[in-house]
Design a protein around this motif. Structure first.
Motif, PDB file in Angstrom:
ATOM      1  N   LYS A  75       0.820  -1.209   0.000  1.00  0.00           N
ATOM      2  CA  LYS A  75       0.000   0.000   0.000  1.00  0.00           C
ATOM      3  C   LYS A  75       0.855   1.261   0.000  1.00  0.00           C
ATOM      4  CE  LYS A  75      -3.834  -2.406   2.054  1.00  0.00           C
ATOM      5  NZ  LYS A  75      -4.785  -2.524   3.116  1.00  0.00           N
ATOM      6  N   GLU A  76       2.174   1.083  -0.124  1.00  0.00           N
ATOM      7  CA  GLU A  76       3.095   2.223  -0.191  1.00  0.00           C
ATOM      8  C   GLU A  76       3.530   2.393  -1.643  1.00  0.00           C
ATOM      9  OE1 GLU A  76       6.288   0.967   2.297  1.00  0.00           O
ATOM     10  OE2 GLU A  76       5.001   0.746   4.050  1.00  0.00           O
ATOM     11  N   ASN A  77       3.526   3.606  -2.120  1.00  0.00           N
ATOM     12  CA  ASN A  77       3.950   3.903  -3.498  1.00  0.00           C
ATOM     13  C   ASN A  77       3.225   3.008  -4.510  1.00  0.00           C
ATOM     14  OD1 ASN A  77       5.893   5.742  -2.430  1.00  0.00           O
ATOM     15  ND2 ASN A  77       7.243   4.006  -2.059  1.00  0.00           N
ATOM     16  N   THR A  78       1.958   2.783  -4.270  1.00  0.00           N
ATOM     17  CA  THR A  78       1.181   1.838  -5.071  1.00  0.00           C
ATOM     18  C   THR A  78       1.157   2.211  -6.549  1.00  0.00           C
ATOM     19  OG1 THR A  78      -0.186   1.400  -3.140  1.00  0.00           O
ATOM     20  CG2 THR A  78      -1.047   0.673  -5.245  1.00  0.00           C
ATOM     21  N   GLU A  80       3.205   4.019  -8.376  1.00  0.00           N
ATOM     22  CA  GLU A  80       4.524   3.819  -8.992  1.00  0.00           C
ATOM     23  C   GLU A  80       4.806   2.325  -9.186  1.00  0.00           C
ATOM     24  OE1 GLU A  80       9.230   4.963  -8.226  1.00  0.00           O
ATOM     25  OE2 GLU A  80       7.738   5.434  -6.702  1.00  0.00           O
ATOM     26  N   ALA A  81       4.499   1.527  -8.188  1.00  0.00           N
ATOM     27  CA  ALA A  81       4.715   0.080  -8.278  1.00  0.00           C
ATOM     28  C   ALA A  81       3.852  -0.530  -9.381  1.00  0.00           C
ATOM     29  CB  ALA A  81       4.418  -0.593  -6.939  1.00  0.00           C
ATOM     30  N   MET A  82       2.613  -0.060  -9.502  1.00  0.00           N
ATOM     31  CA  MET A  82       1.721  -0.577 -10.544  1.00  0.00           C
ATOM     32  C   MET A  82       2.285  -0.284 -11.929  1.00  0.00           C
ATOM     33  SD  MET A  82      -2.015   0.338  -8.913  1.00  0.00           S
ATOM     34  CE  MET A  82      -2.901   0.030 -10.438  1.00  0.00           C
ATOM     35  N   GLU A  83       2.876   0.898 -12.115  1.00  0.00           N
ATOM     36  CA  GLU A  83       3.490   1.248 -13.405  1.00  0.00           C
ATOM     37  C   GLU A  83       4.712   0.381 -13.679  1.00  0.00           C
ATOM     38  OE1 GLU A  83       4.327   5.457 -13.570  1.00  0.00           O
ATOM     39  OE2 GLU A  83       2.274   5.931 -12.963  1.00  0.00           O
ATOM     40  N   ILE A  84       5.582   0.242 -12.676  1.00  0.00           N
ATOM     41  CA  ILE A  84       6.812  -0.524 -12.852  1.00  0.00           C
ATOM     42  C   ILE A  84       6.516  -2.001 -13.131  1.00  0.00           C
ATOM     43  CG2 ILE A  84       8.876  -1.375 -11.632  1.00  0.00           C
ATOM     44  CD1 ILE A  84       8.964   1.433 -10.285  1.00  0.00           C
ATOM     45  N   TYR A  85       5.557  -2.561 -12.395  1.00  0.00           N
ATOM     46  CA  TYR A  85       5.229  -3.982 -12.565  1.00  0.00           C
ATOM     47  C   TYR A  85       4.151  -4.220 -13.626  1.00  0.00           C
ATOM     48  CZ  TYR A  85       8.197  -5.276  -8.687  1.00  0.00           C
ATOM     49  OH  TYR A  85       9.289  -5.485  -7.876  1.00  0.00           O
ATOM     50  N   GLU A  86       3.655  -3.139 -14.212  1.00  0.00           N
ATOM     51  CA  GLU A  86       2.665  -3.199 -15.287  1.00  0.00           C
ATOM     52  C   GLU A  86       1.436  -4.030 -14.910  1.00  0.00           C
ATOM     53  OE1 GLU A  86       4.868  -4.586 -18.695  1.00  0.00           O
ATOM     54  OE2 GLU A  86       6.020  -2.727 -18.835  1.00  0.00           O
ATOM     55  N   ALA A  88      -2.746  -3.729 -13.609  1.00  0.00           N
ATOM     56  CA  ALA A  88      -3.887  -2.822 -13.686  1.00  0.00           C
ATOM     57  C   ALA A  88      -4.505  -2.534 -12.326  1.00  0.00           C
ATOM     58  CB  ALA A  88      -4.942  -3.407 -14.621  1.00  0.00           C
ATOM     59  N   GLU A  89      -4.440  -3.501 -11.424  1.00  0.00           N
ATOM     60  CA  GLU A  89      -5.069  -3.369 -10.108  1.00  0.00           C
ATOM     61  C   GLU A  89      -4.012  -3.428  -9.007  1.00  0.00           C
ATOM     62  OE1 GLU A  89      -8.357  -2.879  -9.611  1.00  0.00           O
ATOM     63  OE2 GLU A  89      -8.630  -2.897 -11.775  1.00  0.00           O
ATOM     64  N   PRO A  90      -4.187  -2.614  -7.949  1.00  0.00           N
ATOM     65  CA  PRO A  90      -3.233  -2.678  -6.834  1.00  0.00           C
ATOM     66  C   PRO A  90      -3.151  -4.077  -6.217  1.00  0.00           C
ATOM     67  CG  PRO A  90      -4.818  -0.893  -6.497  1.00  0.00           C
ATOM     68  CD  PRO A  90      -5.226  -1.620  -7.737  1.00  0.00           C
ATOM     69  N   THR A  91      -4.283  -4.795  -6.226  1.00  0.00           N
ATOM     70  CA  THR A  91      -4.296  -6.133  -5.622  1.00  0.00           C
ATOM     71  C   THR A  91      -3.540  -7.165  -6.467  1.00  0.00           C
ATOM     72  OG1 THR A  91      -6.483  -6.480  -6.587  1.00  0.00           O
ATOM     73  CG2 THR A  91      -6.404  -5.817  -4.264  1.00  0.00           C
ATOM     74  N   ASP A  92      -3.085  -6.785  -7.659  1.00  0.00           N
ATOM     75  CA  ASP A  92      -2.258  -7.689  -8.476  1.00  0.00           C
ATOM     76  C   ASP A  92      -0.774  -7.558  -8.131  1.00  0.00           C
ATOM     77  OD1 ASP A  92      -4.475  -8.650  -9.839  1.00  0.00           O
ATOM     78  OD2 ASP A  92      -4.274  -7.223 -11.490  1.00  0.00           O
ATOM     79  N   LEU A  93      -0.426  -6.584  -7.292  1.00  0.00           N
ATOM     80  CA  LEU A  93       0.980  -6.360  -6.950  1.00  0.00           C
ATOM     81  C   LEU A  93       1.672  -7.539  -6.251  1.00  0.00           C
ATOM     82  CD1 LEU A  93       1.010  -2.601  -5.883  1.00  0.00           C
ATOM     83  CD2 LEU A  93       2.288  -3.634  -7.777  1.00  0.00           C
ATOM     84  N   PRO A  94       1.030  -8.198  -5.264  1.00  0.00           N
ATOM     85  CA  PRO A  94       1.767  -9.253  -4.573  1.00  0.00           C
ATOM     86  C   PRO A  94       2.380 -10.308  -5.492  1.00  0.00           C
ATOM     87  CG  PRO A  94      -0.174  -8.691  -3.313  1.00  0.00           C
ATOM     88  CD  PRO A  94      -0.262  -7.942  -4.621  1.00  0.00           C
ATOM     89  N   SER A  95       1.603 -10.863  -6.422  1.00  0.00           N
ATOM     90  CA  SER A  95       2.161 -11.907  -7.283  1.00  0.00           C
ATOM     91  C   SER A  95       3.210 -11.335  -8.233  1.00  0.00           C
ATOM     92  CB  SER A  95       1.070 -12.656  -8.055  1.00  0.00           C
ATOM     93  OG  SER A  95       0.356 -11.780  -8.897  1.00  0.00           O
TER      94      SER A  95
END
Length: 128
Positions: A75-78, A80-86, A88-95
Motif C-alpha cells: 500500500k506504499e507507493n502503489t 509507482e509500483a503498478m506502473e513498474i510492474y505493469e 492494472a489493479e493494486p491487488t495484483d501487486l503481490p504476485s
C-alpha cells in the motif's frame, strides 16, 4: 493445578496488563526479494470475507487480495509500483512483486491463517 474459571473481568484485567498478547505482526523472509515482508493481522470479519472469495474465484486473485490486505508494503507507493510492474489493479501487486512464486505466496497465506488459528485446523485435518 486447577484452572481458574474464566470471567470477563479477569480477562479484561489480564488484557490491560498485557498478559494476553495476540501477535498482531509477523514477518516472512522472502528469498525472491532478499528481504523481510511485514504481515499484519486484519479484523476477523475482513479476513473471513477474503477467505470466502478465495473459494469463489481464481485462487491467485484471492491470494493476491489477502496478501495485499495483510502486507502494508503493497500500500506504499502503489501507483509507482503498478506502473513498474505493469499491473492494472493494486491487488495484483503481490504476485508481480513476488515474481509469481506460488510457494512464497502460500507461505505468506499460512502465516496470515496462523493469526486466526487456521494453521491448527489444517494440521488436524492432515493428521486425521
Amino acid at each position: 493445578m486447577a484452572k481458574k474459571k474464566a470471567t470477563l473481568a479477569e480477562i479484561i484485567r489480564r488484557k490491560k496488563q498485557g498478559e494476553i498478547q495476540k501477535a498482531q505482526v509477523k514477518y516472512y523472509d522472502s528469498e525472491t526479494l532478499g528481504m523481510r515482508i511485514e504481515i499484519r493481522k486484519i479484523p476477523l470479519s475482513k479476513y473471513m470475507e477474503l477467505i470466502e472469495s478465495l473459494e469463489d474465484e481464481n485462487s491467485i486473485d484471492g491470494m493476491n487480495r489477502i496478501i495485499y490486505e495483510c502486507c502494508p508494503m503493497f500500500k506504499e507507493n502503489t501507483k509507482e509500483a503498478m506502473e513498474i510492474y505493469e499491473v492494472a489493479e493494486p491487488t495484483d501487486l503481490p504476485s508481480a512483486v513476488l515474481e509469481e512464486q506460488l510457494n512464497e505466496m502460500k507461505d505468506i497465506i499460512e502465516i496470515i491463517n496462523s493469526f486466526y488459528g487456521m494453521d491448527k485446523i489444517d494440521e488436524e485435518i492432515k493428521n486425521s
